[in-house]
Design a protein around this motif. Structure first.
Motif, PDB file in Angstrom:
ATOM      1  N   ASP A 193     -85.316  96.079   8.134  1.00 34.31           N
ATOM      2  CA  ASP A 193     -86.173  95.889   9.309  1.00 34.31           C
ATOM      3  C   ASP A 193     -86.169  94.442   9.799  1.00 34.31           C
ATOM      4  OD1 ASP A 193     -87.509  94.803   7.172  1.00 34.31           O
ATOM      5  OD2 ASP A 193     -89.425  95.820   7.569  1.00 34.31           O
ATOM      6  N   HIS A 194     -85.494  93.548   9.100  1.00 29.05           N
ATOM      7  CA  HIS A 194     -85.353  92.133   9.467  1.00 29.05           C
ATOM      8  C   HIS A 194     -86.697  91.420   9.623  1.00 29.05           C
ATOM      9  CE1 HIS A 194     -81.085  92.623   9.889  1.00 29.05           C
ATOM     10  NE2 HIS A 194     -81.257  93.623  10.752  1.00 29.05           N
ATOM     11  N   LYS A 195     -87.667  91.796   8.810  1.00 31.88           N
ATOM     12  CA  LYS A 195     -88.939  91.084   8.846  1.00 31.88           C
ATOM     13  C   LYS A 195     -89.548  91.058   7.445  1.00 31.88           C
ATOM     14  CE  LYS A 195     -91.723  94.969  10.523  1.00 31.88           C
ATOM     15  NZ  LYS A 195     -92.619  95.398  11.601  1.00 31.88           N
ATOM     16  N   ALA A 196     -90.394  90.066   7.234  1.00 38.06           N
ATOM     17  CA  ALA A 196     -91.068  89.915   5.938  1.00 38.06           C
ATOM     18  C   ALA A 196     -92.375  89.168   6.165  1.00 38.06           C
ATOM     19  CB  ALA A 196     -90.196  89.142   4.961  1.00 38.06           C
ATOM     20  N   THR A 197     -93.380  89.534   5.407  1.00 34.01           N
ATOM     21  CA  THR A 197     -94.659  88.828   5.516  1.00 34.01           C
ATOM     22  C   THR A 197     -94.517  87.456   4.877  1.00 34.01           C
ATOM     23  OG1 THR A 197     -95.494  89.672   3.421  1.00 34.01           O
ATOM     24  CG2 THR A 197     -95.961  90.989   5.394  1.00 34.01           C
ATOM     25  N   PHE A 198     -95.420  86.573   5.260  1.00 39.31           N
ATOM     26  CA  PHE A 198     -95.414  85.232   4.690  1.00 39.31           C
ATOM     27  C   PHE A 198     -95.628  85.297   3.183  1.00 39.31           C
ATOM     28  CE2 PHE A 198     -96.194  82.029   8.314  1.00 39.31           C
ATOM     29  CZ  PHE A 198     -95.345  82.724   9.153  1.00 39.31           C
ATOM     30  N   GLU A 199     -96.477  86.217   2.728  1.00 42.18           N
ATOM     31  CA  GLU A 199     -96.725  86.357   1.286  1.00 42.18           C
ATOM     32  C   GLU A 199     -95.455  86.755   0.552  1.00 42.18           C
ATOM     33  OE1 GLU A 199     -99.892  89.131   0.781  1.00 42.18           O
ATOM     34  OE2 GLU A 199    -101.438  87.666   1.251  1.00 42.18           O
ATOM     35  N   THR A 200     -94.684  87.657   1.131  1.00 43.20           N
ATOM     36  CA  THR A 200     -93.429  88.082   0.511  1.00 43.20           C
ATOM     37  C   THR A 200     -92.458  86.913   0.423  1.00 43.20           C
ATOM     38  OG1 THR A 200     -93.739  90.276   1.469  1.00 43.20           O
ATOM     39  CG2 THR A 200     -91.536  89.736   0.675  1.00 43.20           C
ATOM     40  N   LEU A 201     -92.379  86.123   1.495  1.00 44.62           N
ATOM     41  CA  LEU A 201     -91.485  84.963   1.504  1.00 44.62           C
ATOM     42  C   LEU A 201     -91.932  83.915   0.486  1.00 44.62           C
ATOM     43  CD1 LEU A 201     -90.897  84.615   5.343  1.00 44.62           C
ATOM     44  CD2 LEU A 201     -89.277  85.447   3.628  1.00 44.62           C
ATOM     45  N   ARG A 202     -93.247  83.750   0.379  1.00 44.05           N
ATOM     46  CA  ARG A 202     -93.755  82.799  -0.625  1.00 44.05           C
ATOM     47  C   ARG A 202     -93.352  83.237  -2.021  1.00 44.05           C
ATOM     48  NH1 ARG A 202     -99.906  82.305  -0.065  1.00 44.05           N
ATOM     49  NH2 ARG A 202     -99.604  81.228  -2.028  1.00 44.05           N
ATOM     50  N   GLY A 203     -93.476  84.527  -2.307  1.00 44.31           N
ATOM     51  CA  GLY A 203     -93.092  85.042  -3.612  1.00 44.31           C
ATOM     52  C   GLY A 203     -91.590  84.941  -3.843  1.00 44.31           C
ATOM     53  N   HIS A 204     -90.804  85.219  -2.797  1.00 43.94           N
ATOM     54  CA  HIS A 204     -89.349  85.156  -2.907  1.00 43.94           C
ATOM     55  C   HIS A 204     -88.884  83.730  -3.208  1.00 43.94           C
ATOM     56  CE1 HIS A 204     -85.158  86.079  -2.165  1.00 43.94           C
ATOM     57  NE2 HIS A 204     -85.106  85.129  -1.258  1.00 43.94           N
ATOM     58  N   LEU A 205     -89.489  82.752  -2.539  1.00 48.87           N
ATOM     59  CA  LEU A 205     -89.080  81.359  -2.724  1.00 48.87           C
ATOM     60  C   LEU A 205     -89.837  80.662  -3.859  1.00 48.87           C
ATOM     61  CD1 LEU A 205     -88.877  80.250   1.021  1.00 48.87           C
ATOM     62  CD2 LEU A 205     -86.975  80.791  -0.499  1.00 48.87           C
ATOM     63  N   GLY A 206     -90.994  81.197  -4.232  1.00 47.67           N
ATOM     64  CA  GLY A 206     -91.790  80.573  -5.284  1.00 47.67           C
ATOM     65  C   GLY A 206     -92.426  79.263  -4.854  1.00 47.67           C
ATOM     66  N   ILE A 207     -92.932  79.237  -3.628  1.00 53.27           N
ATOM     67  CA  ILE A 207     -93.542  78.007  -3.095  1.00 53.27           C
ATOM     68  C   ILE A 207     -94.925  78.321  -2.536  1.00 53.27           C
ATOM     69  CG2 ILE A 207     -91.359  76.865  -2.582  1.00 53.27           C
ATOM     70  CD1 ILE A 207     -91.599  77.801   0.294  1.00 53.27           C
ATOM     71  N   ASP A 208     -95.666  77.259  -2.214  1.00 48.93           N
ATOM     72  CA  ASP A 208     -97.003  77.458  -1.658  1.00 48.93           C
ATOM     73  C   ASP A 208     -96.944  77.581  -0.131  1.00 48.93           C
ATOM     74  OD1 ASP A 208     -96.608  74.878  -0.792  1.00 48.93           O
ATOM     75  OD2 ASP A 208     -98.304  74.012  -1.853  1.00 48.93           O
ATOM     76  N   LYS A 209     -98.118  77.767   0.452  1.00 51.00           N
ATOM     77  CA  LYS A 209     -98.225  78.040   1.881  1.00 51.00           C
ATOM     78  C   LYS A 209     -97.700  76.881   2.737  1.00 51.00           C
ATOM     79  CE  LYS A 209    -102.440  79.084   2.803  1.00 51.00           C
ATOM     80  NZ  LYS A 209    -103.778  79.453   3.275  1.00 51.00           N
ATOM     81  N   ASP A 210     -98.037  75.666   2.379  1.00 49.01           N
ATOM     82  CA  ASP A 210     -97.614  74.511   3.180  1.00 49.01           C
ATOM     83  C   ASP A 210     -96.095  74.338   3.172  1.00 49.01           C
ATOM     84  OD1 ASP A 210    -100.237  73.871   3.878  1.00 49.01           O
ATOM     85  OD2 ASP A 210    -100.518  72.670   2.058  1.00 49.01           O
ATOM     86  N   LEU A 211     -95.494  74.471   1.998  1.00 47.53           N
ATOM     87  CA  LEU A 211     -94.041  74.335   1.917  1.00 47.53           C
ATOM     88  C   LEU A 211     -93.341  75.459   2.674  1.00 47.53           C
ATOM     89  CD1 LEU A 211     -93.645  73.240  -1.811  1.00 47.53           C
ATOM     90  CD2 LEU A 211     -93.537  71.813   0.232  1.00 47.53           C
ATOM     91  N   LEU A 212     -93.911  76.657   2.625  1.00 46.41           N
ATOM     92  CA  LEU A 212     -93.333  77.770   3.386  1.00 46.41           C
ATOM     93  C   LEU A 212     -93.410  77.486   4.882  1.00 46.41           C
ATOM     94  CD1 LEU A 212     -92.120  80.628   3.483  1.00 46.41           C
ATOM     95  CD2 LEU A 212     -94.461  81.475   3.633  1.00 46.41           C
ATOM     96  N   ASN A 213     -94.538  76.984   5.344  1.00 47.10           N
ATOM     97  CA  ASN A 213     -94.675  76.658   6.772  1.00 47.10           C
ATOM     98  C   ASN A 213     -93.646  75.609   7.195  1.00 47.10           C
ATOM     99  OD1 ASN A 213     -96.738  78.458   7.334  1.00 47.10           O
ATOM    100  ND2 ASN A 213     -98.344  76.986   6.856  1.00 47.10           N
ATOM    101  N   ASP A 214     -93.407  74.609   6.323  1.00 45.69           N
ATOM    102  CA  ASP A 214     -92.399  73.595   6.647  1.00 45.69           C
ATOM    103  C   ASP A 214     -91.008  74.220   6.732  1.00 45.69           C
ATOM    104  OD1 ASP A 214     -94.391  71.691   6.666  1.00 45.69           O
ATOM    105  OD2 ASP A 214     -93.976  70.972   4.631  1.00 45.69           O
ATOM    106  N   ALA A 215     -90.696  75.117   5.808  1.00 44.17           N
ATOM    107  CA  ALA A 215     -89.386  75.773   5.822  1.00 44.17           C
ATOM    108  C   ALA A 215     -89.227  76.647   7.065  1.00 44.17           C
ATOM    109  CB  ALA A 215     -89.206  76.601   4.554  1.00 44.17           C
ATOM    110  N   ILE A 216     -90.288  77.352   7.444  1.00 44.66           N
ATOM    111  CA  ILE A 216     -90.221  78.209   8.638  1.00 44.66           C
ATOM    112  C   ILE A 216     -90.066  77.361   9.895  1.00 44.66           C
ATOM    113  CG2 ILE A 216     -91.570  79.795  10.070  1.00 44.66           C
ATOM    114  CD1 ILE A 216     -92.603  81.040   7.450  1.00 44.66           C
ATOM    115  N   LYS A 217     -90.742  76.231   9.952  1.00 45.39           N
ATOM    116  CA  LYS A 217     -90.577  75.325  11.098  1.00 45.39           C
ATOM    117  C   LYS A 217     -89.141  74.840  11.190  1.00 45.39           C
ATOM    118  CE  LYS A 217     -95.271  73.506  11.225  1.00 45.39           C
ATOM    119  NZ  LYS A 217     -96.118  72.341  10.941  1.00 45.39           N
ATOM    120  N   ALA A 218     -88.545  74.492  10.049  1.00 40.34           N
ATOM    121  CA  ALA A 218     -87.150  74.043  10.047  1.00 40.34           C
ATOM    122  C   ALA A 218     -86.222  75.170  10.493  1.00 40.34           C
ATOM    123  CB  ALA A 218     -86.763  73.554   8.647  1.00 40.34           C
ATOM    124  N   LEU A 219     -86.497  76.385  10.037  1.00 42.95           N
ATOM    125  CA  LEU A 219     -85.680  77.538  10.418  1.00 42.95           C
ATOM    126  C   LEU A 219     -85.781  77.800  11.912  1.00 42.95           C
ATOM    127  CD1 LEU A 219     -83.982  80.021   9.527  1.00 42.95           C
ATOM    128  CD2 LEU A 219     -86.147  81.235   9.267  1.00 42.95           C
TER     129      LEU A 219
END
Length: 129
Positions: A76-102
């Motif tokens: 489906d080419h989508k994932a919740t932020f929680e799923t991405l956090r678990g996949h990468l093993g990072i916290d909310k702030d680091l995930l937001n930075d990665a998503i901004k870069a993406l």
């Protein structure tokens, strides 16, 4: 006698006042130098913060690539932020930075939507080309 004593005390007081004036002038010069140095330090700190904001680091880019691969592999080419956090093993702030870069590296290719069911959760969606 008293006049000589008063004149001697007056001379001593004048010398003390002259010494104090020199000391005050020296302190004012030192204060000016310190304030100039503080201004320079503040400018350098500001420049470093701005430089850090502008370009994502290697780690953020690596995480952005992992997110991109993860979304491409999902049907489906989508994932919740929680799923991405678990996949990468990072916290909310680091995930937001990665998503901004993406999102900055591929503008218009990704979107953020509310997850179905729970309106508080967000999901990252890879949009069709």
């Amino acid at each position: 006698m008293i006049e000589d004593q008063l004149l001697a005390e007056l001379a001593a007081l004048r010398a003390e006042v002259h010494g104090l004036r020199d000391k005050v002038a020296s302190l004012e010069l030192e204060n000016t130098t310190l304030s100039d140095n503080q201004l320079i330090q503040l400018r350098l700190i500001h420049e470093l913060k701005e430089k850090a904001k502008r370009s994502p680091g290697k780690t953020e880019l690596s995480r952005a690539e992992k997110i991109e691969k993860y979304l491409a592999a999902r049907p489906d080419h989508k994932a919740t932020f929680e799923t991405l956090r678990g996949h990468l093993g990072i916290d909310k702030d680091l995930l937001n930075d990665a998503i901004k870069a993406l999102m900055a590296s591929s503008p218009g290719r990704y979107g953020i939507a509310r997850a179905p069911g729970d309106k508080r959760k967000r999901a990252l969606i890879m949009l069709p080309k």
